[in-house]
Design a protein around this motif. Structure first.
Motif, mmCIF file in Angstrom:
data_model
loop_
_atom_site.group_PDB
_atom_site.id
_atom_site.type_symbol
_atom_site.label_atom_id
_atom_site.label_comp_id
_atom_site.label_asym_id
_atom_site.label_seq_id
_atom_site.Cartn_x
_atom_site.Cartn_y
_atom_site.Cartn_z
ATOM 1 N N ILE A 7 0.595 -1.078 -0.003
ATOM 2 C CA ILE A 7 -0.503 -0.125 0.100
ATOM 3 C C ILE A 7 0.502 1.406 -0.419
ATOM 4 O O ILE A 7 2.271 1.675 0.981
ATOM 5 N N LYS A 8 0.835 2.401 -1.047
ATOM 6 C CA LYS A 8 1.566 3.734 -0.608
ATOM 7 C C LYS A 8 0.540 4.956 -0.454
ATOM 8 O O LYS A 8 -0.783 4.645 -0.769
ATOM 9 N N GLN A 9 1.085 5.753 0.368
ATOM 10 C CA GLN A 9 0.744 6.911 0.627
ATOM 11 C C GLN A 9 1.006 7.988 -0.567
ATOM 12 O O GLN A 9 1.268 7.946 -0.937
ATOM 13 N N VAL A 10 -1.365 8.214 -0.632
ATOM 14 C CA VAL A 10 -0.623 9.200 -2.410
ATOM 15 C C VAL A 10 -1.077 10.756 -2.003
ATOM 16 O O VAL A 10 -1.968 10.323 -0.514
ATOM 17 N N GLY A 53 -9.264 -18.115 6.219
ATOM 18 C CA GLY A 53 -8.137 -18.329 6.827
ATOM 19 C C GLY A 53 -7.425 -17.907 6.771
ATOM 20 O O GLY A 53 -6.578 -16.983 5.465
ATOM 21 N N GLY A 54 -6.225 -17.973 7.986
ATOM 22 C CA GLY A 54 -4.695 -17.313 7.684
ATOM 23 C C GLY A 54 -4.332 -16.156 8.213
ATOM 24 O O GLY A 54 -5.257 -15.886 8.699
ATOM 25 N N SER A 55 -3.431 -15.073 7.304
ATOM 26 C CA SER A 55 -3.339 -13.567 7.976
ATOM 27 C C SER A 55 -3.657 -12.992 6.719
ATOM 28 O O SER A 55 -2.520 -12.895 5.548
ATOM 29 N N VAL A 56 -3.417 -11.535 7.357
ATOM 30 C CA VAL A 56 -3.157 -10.648 5.977
ATOM 31 C C VAL A 56 -1.991 -9.703 6.752
ATOM 32 O O VAL A 56 -2.757 -8.676 7.498
ATOM 33 N N LYS A 57 -0.904 -9.179 5.970
ATOM 34 C CA LYS A 57 -0.295 -7.961 6.345
ATOM 35 C C LYS A 57 0.256 -6.984 5.449
ATOM 36 O O LYS A 57 -0.414 -7.551 4.640
ATOM 37 N N VAL A 58 0.685 -5.695 5.763
ATOM 38 C CA VAL A 58 0.479 -5.387 4.488
ATOM 39 C C VAL A 58 2.103 -4.728 4.674
ATOM 40 O O VAL A 58 2.313 -4.496 5.823
ATOM 41 N N ILE A 59 2.380 -3.206 3.811
ATOM 42 C CA ILE A 59 4.088 -2.891 3.443
ATOM 43 C C ILE A 59 3.436 -1.449 2.696
ATOM 44 O O ILE A 59 2.992 -1.248 1.782
ATOM 45 N N ILE A 70 -0.863 2.431 7.305
ATOM 46 C CA ILE A 70 -0.485 1.723 7.667
ATOM 47 C C ILE A 70 -1.974 1.083 8.678
ATOM 48 O O ILE A 70 -2.527 -0.248 8.994
ATOM 49 N N LYS A 71 -2.178 2.279 9.249
ATOM 50 C CA LYS A 71 -2.882 2.121 10.623
ATOM 51 C C LYS A 71 -4.055 2.734 9.921
ATOM 52 O O LYS A 71 -5.568 1.737 10.614
ATOM 53 N N GLU A 72 -4.608 2.897 8.758
ATOM 54 C CA GLU A 72 -6.122 2.800 8.223
ATOM 55 C C GLU A 72 -6.439 1.616 7.589
ATOM 56 O O GLU A 72 -7.269 1.153 7.895
ATOM 57 N N GLY A 81 1.631 -4.855 9.747
ATOM 58 C CA GLY A 81 2.075 -4.388 8.761
ATOM 59 C C GLY A 81 3.547 -3.795 9.436
ATOM 60 O O GLY A 81 3.544 -3.784 10.705
ATOM 61 N N ALA A 82 4.047 -3.080 7.944
ATOM 62 C CA ALA A 82 5.477 -2.343 8.239
ATOM 63 C C ALA A 82 5.275 -1.527 7.699
ATOM 64 O O ALA A 82 5.212 -1.330 6.317
ATOM 65 N N LEU A 83 6.487 -0.159 8.049
ATOM 66 C CA LEU A 83 7.227 0.553 7.123
ATOM 67 C C LEU A 83 7.978 0.963 6.877
ATOM 68 O O LEU A 83 8.823 0.106 7.717
ATOM 69 N N ILE A 84 8.547 0.897 5.644
ATOM 70 C CA ILE A 84 9.691 0.702 4.929
ATOM 71 C C ILE A 84 11.043 2.345 4.833
ATOM 72 O O ILE A 84 10.420 3.399 3.888
#
Ligand SMILES: Cc1cc2nc3c(=O)[nH]c(=O)nc-3n(C[C@H](O)[C@H](O)[C@H](O)COP(=O)(O)OP(=O)(O)OC[C@H]3O[C@@H](n4cnc5c(N)ncnc54)[C@H](O)[C@@H]3O)c2cc1C
Length: 262
Positions: A7-10, A53-59, A70-72, A81-84
């Motif tokens: 996900i990208k912030q624009v 089932g399983g997991s959803v992560k965001v980067i 990421i909070k959203e 979630g992780a921020l690079i």
């Protein structure tokens, strides 16, 4: 099924102005939001998790304030979630961005599926997804309109190929980029909003990466250079020609020569 969504912030507007002197986007005072296509990618991941089932992560890769997207994502239901973020990543072109995110993905773990939006509303190149797929050495498919079936070892999707729809089967682990309207994104829930308030966001810098070679990141790792960014000049000049077909065609030919089109 373990899914990672990029996900990208624009900027929260398509009317970001360009400083005509420096060629830099005027971002001051412009609100930001999650890239709209990434909302569709996230919704697709959440729907799949509900079924399988399983997991959803965001980067996300961006400046520290990109934590907001990421909070959203947490408020919509992402598990982690992780921020690079690192000054050494500044000035990255598409190639360096794709490499940086793929290094972050490796750090986040193993995934069956990586989901990206089709494109962003600011950079707009639609290249990050496929380039990441190449860096990660996994198959990738773009412009996915519909998930047809999820099998044990593969996924069947419909791809939008401008004039046709193509159905493709792709084995896991893989990366797909999604079109809008694949699913309607859900609204963030109030309960999750409260839970997300103190939820951890991992920060990844170059020191966390397997490849710490600074020449591969940011401006150093960017083979393309923007020479100039400028809004296209508007030319409303009009000429109306009258006469016979022969006269008009000669006039057209001489005009095209004058403009160096022929
Ligand atoms: C020479 C050059 C210099 C640049 N310098 C800068 C700069 O200094 N600062 C700057 O902000 N930009 C800079 N850019 C723009 C930057 O390279 C792009 O924003 C970036 O490569 C993403 O490309 P895109 O927006 O076209 O993504 P697309 O390929 O259109 O995006 C497709 C999908 O990839 C994923 N994705 C894309 N970007 C990210 C991200 N950052 N995090 C997580 N997922 C993502 C999303 O799922 C998105 O929907 C520069 C570009 C060039 C060419």
């Amino acid at each position: 099924m373990d899914i990672l969504v990029c996900i990208k912030q624009v900027p929260d507007t398509s009317k970001v102005e360009v400083d005509p002197v420096t060629g830099v986007l005027k971002r001051d005072g412009v609100d930001s939001k999650m890239n709209p296509y990434d909302l569709y990618a996230l919704e697709t991941a959440l729907k799949m998790k509900e079924q399988q089932g399983g997991s959803v992560k965001v980067i996300s890769m961006g400046p520290p304030q990109a934590k907001e997207v990421i909070k959203e994502a947490y408020m919509m239901g992402a598990d982690d979630g992780a921020l690079i973020t690192d000054r050494k990543f500044a000035g990255a072109d598409v190639l360096a961005t794709s490499y940086t995110i793929s290094q972050g993905v490796r750090k986040m773990g193993n995934f069956d599926l990586i989901l990206c939006g089709k494109q962003t509303t600011d950079g707009d190149t639609a290249q990050v997804g496929p380039e990441m797929g190449e860096y990660l050495g996994i198959p990738h498919i773009t412009n996915v309109l519909k998930i047809v079936e999820i099998k044990e070892k593969s996924i069947i999707v419909e791809m939008d190929m401008p004039d046709t729809i193509e159905v493709a089967e792709i084995r896991f682990p893989c990366l797909i980029t999604v079109e809008k309207d694949i699913f309607q994104p859900r609204l963030p829930s109030y309960k999750r909003k409260l839970e997300a308030k103190d939820k951890e966001i991992k920060i990844l810098t170059i020191n966390d990466f397997e490849d710490k070679d600074e020449m591969k990141y940011g401006l150093n790792g960017s083979p393309t250079q923007v020479e100039r960014i400028f809004p296209p000049s508007v030319n409303n000049d009009r000429e109306i020609w009258t006469g016979t077909g022969e006269k008009l065609s000669l006039q057209m030919a001489s005009k095209l020569k004058e403009l160096k089109f022929i």
